[in-house]
Write an enzyme that holds these catalytic residues in place. Sequence first.
Site, PDB file in Angstrom:
ATOM      1  CD  GLU A 139      10.068  -0.223  10.032  1.00  0.00           C
ATOM      2  OE1 GLU A 139       9.287  -0.711  10.883  1.00  0.00           O
ATOM      3  OE2 GLU A 139      10.591   0.883  10.160  1.00  0.00           O
ATOM      4  CG  ASP A 140       5.736  -2.039  10.208  1.00  0.00           C
ATOM      5  OD1 ASP A 140       6.648  -1.261   9.848  1.00  0.00           O
ATOM      6  OD2 ASP A 140       4.684  -1.626  10.748  1.00  0.00           O
ATOM      7  CG  ASP A 182       5.496   4.214   3.647  1.00  0.00           C
ATOM      8  OD1 ASP A 182       6.449   4.897   4.070  1.00  0.00           O
ATOM      9  OD2 ASP A 182       4.421   4.152   4.242  1.00  0.00           O
ATOM     10  CG  PHE A 201      -3.886   2.720   5.146  1.00  0.00           C
ATOM     11  CD1 PHE A 201      -2.713   3.250   5.663  1.00  0.00           C
ATOM     12  CD2 PHE A 201      -4.823   2.204   6.023  1.00  0.00           C
ATOM     13  CE1 PHE A 201      -2.487   3.277   7.025  1.00  0.00           C
ATOM     14  CE2 PHE A 201      -4.601   2.231   7.392  1.00  0.00           C
ATOM     15  CZ  PHE A 201      -3.430   2.776   7.892  1.00  0.00           C
ATOM     16  NE  ARG A 206       0.264  -1.294  16.774  1.00  0.00           N
ATOM     17  CZ  ARG A 206       1.063  -0.643  15.943  1.00  0.00           C
ATOM     18  NH1 ARG A 206       1.678  -1.296  14.980  1.00  0.00           N
ATOM     19  NH2 ARG A 206       1.246   0.656  16.072  1.00  0.00           N
TER      20      ARG A 206
END
Length: 178
Positions: free
Chosen positions: A102-103, A106, A155, A168
């Site tokens: 996963e990136d 959170d 963020f 990206r």
Amino acid sequence: MDIVKIKDKTFRTFIPESEILSKVKAVAEKLNKDMAGKNPLFLAVLNGSFIFAADLMRYLTIPSEISFVKLASYQGTTSVGKVKELIGINQELKGRTVVIVEDIVDTGNTMKQMLATLESYEPESLHICTLLVKPGKLQVPLNIEYPAMEIPNDFIVGYGLDYDQQGRNLRDIYTVVE
């Protein structure tokens, strides 16, 4: 680039590419050690993890396979809390060692639902490997065995992570400037 503008937001460099790659290499070395002799299947979660997954795979020295799945829970800058269906599982998972790539984790809600879905395929074991984790935002208990980095609840964008599908392609990770 120290500052980038994407749509209506300005971002500054937060984690340079060299540091990211160093952390990715360290996670790969741990996976090489822990997964030796297991031929794990890495399930990379699109879209955000594609760059991390590619770099991770290049550092792996163990026999392994990779596949990609899609699971969306974001709109703009916030998690919407509703997870769409997991699509793209084409491999037999029963009895396999599966590593979710996963990136970012959170709240953990998306990962929790993904783990529950994958359990129904009866893998031998499930492991979580993530580029980034926001410990201060986690809402559910998760065993994240392979985190590359912990970050504050900012963020971010770049290295596969997006803001409304943009950014990206940035090599570094950027944080929003308020």
